[in-house]
Write an enzyme that holds these catalytic residues in place. Sequence first.
Site, PDB file in Angstrom:
ATOM      1  N   CYS A   1       0.748  -1.129  -0.047  1.00 46.91           N
ATOM      2  CA  CYS A   1      -0.144   0.019  -0.032  1.00 46.91           C
ATOM      3  C   CYS A   1       0.671   1.246   0.022  1.00 46.91           C
ATOM      4  CB  CYS A   1      -0.914   0.165   1.265  1.00 46.91           C
ATOM      5  SG  CYS A   1      -1.904   1.451   1.320  1.00 46.91           S
TER       6      CYS A   1
ATOM      7  N   ARG B   1      -9.462  -3.127  -4.285  1.00 50.95           N
ATOM      8  CA  ARG B   1      -9.761  -4.539  -3.879  1.00 50.95           C
ATOM      9  C   ARG B   1      -9.958  -4.609  -2.469  1.00 50.95           C
ATOM     10  NH1 ARG B   1      -5.649  -9.353  -4.916  1.00 50.95           N
ATOM     11  NH2 ARG B   1      -4.545  -7.732  -3.598  1.00 50.95           N
TER      12      ARG B   1
ATOM     13  N   CYS C   1      -5.176   5.493  -3.859  1.00 46.66           N
ATOM     14  CA  CYS C   1      -4.811   4.158  -3.471  1.00 46.66           C
ATOM     15  C   CYS C   1      -3.121   4.436  -4.123  1.00 46.66           C
ATOM     16  CB  CYS C   1      -5.441   3.122  -4.384  1.00 46.66           C
ATOM     17  SG  CYS C   1      -4.455   1.552  -4.654  1.00 46.66           S
TER      18      CYS C   1
END
Length: 318
Positions: A69, A213, A221
């Site tokens: 991430c 997701r 993101c």
Amino acid sequence: MEFLLYKVHGSMNTFFMLEGEEREDYEEMTLKLAALDPGIDGLLVVLPSQVADAKMRVINRDGSEASMCGNGLRCVARYVCERDGVEEAVIETMKASLHVKKEQPQGDGIAMYAVEISPVSFQMADLPMAYGGETEWKLKPLPFVSEEIPFTAVAVPNPHLIGIVPDEYQSNPAHQQKWAEFFNGPNEYFTDGVNVSYATKVEGGIFVKTFERGVGFTNACGTAMTASALVSCLAGLVPYGEVAVYNPGGMVKCSVEKNGSSFRLRLTGNATYLAKQQFKWEGTSSESGLELAEELQEQALYEKFIEQTSAVTNRFVS
């Protein structure tokens, strides 16, 4: 058991963050935290590492685990650098150990960090993705989705499907939502699901909206923004080098360097602390709960910063 939590965000991609040891119940803990605070996208766990300065685990709000991430990594980078009194560090993630670095503060003192995004693969098997017996899918329509949208599949290492779209697809997210929900449900193309981003050329860079997701539509993101910058360079929308990437949560800079057939990617943006609070964890029982948060007064600085991006983002964000 009590944990000290920091509530943090990178580009308004918001997490709780804690430092601890390996445990088997972080997924259950994240589900509880998401129920207590619907505004978070997940939990960042800072762990000891045998090969780096620290290890990061990322648990999405639905309890699934992400391999990386980018927005969360910036927040972990800040935590580790400030903890250890350094300006650079290496953070172990699920697929790679990544270099992170403190950058010059933005505006009136917004903490900024640059993080490596790696590895990069266009092999569909690495997402995984299956379609038409192909091994790569670059800048081509998926006819059953749309004849006019060129899509690219890329793992960085999180799986991403990036579509280059005109303005109207950003203004009305229905098309993106339909196919992102389809690809993240039972389907024959992405058996593990996929992050679906739509990217659009804007003045000075690109605008990206992502259906993540395990999360759904998100303010930003990090790996999706970086992957979208890479795909936009491949498509000729923007030149290689530093790309300004606007998103519903603000703006970041993504560096895309090409060396033959390989790429070096870096993501630079804010790492903002919103609050800290104690979390009493007694498993799934009703005894688990959050104490009153101590606000850390950094968000006002970030909101001044994102006011500068409003001319771009307001076109697509209501």
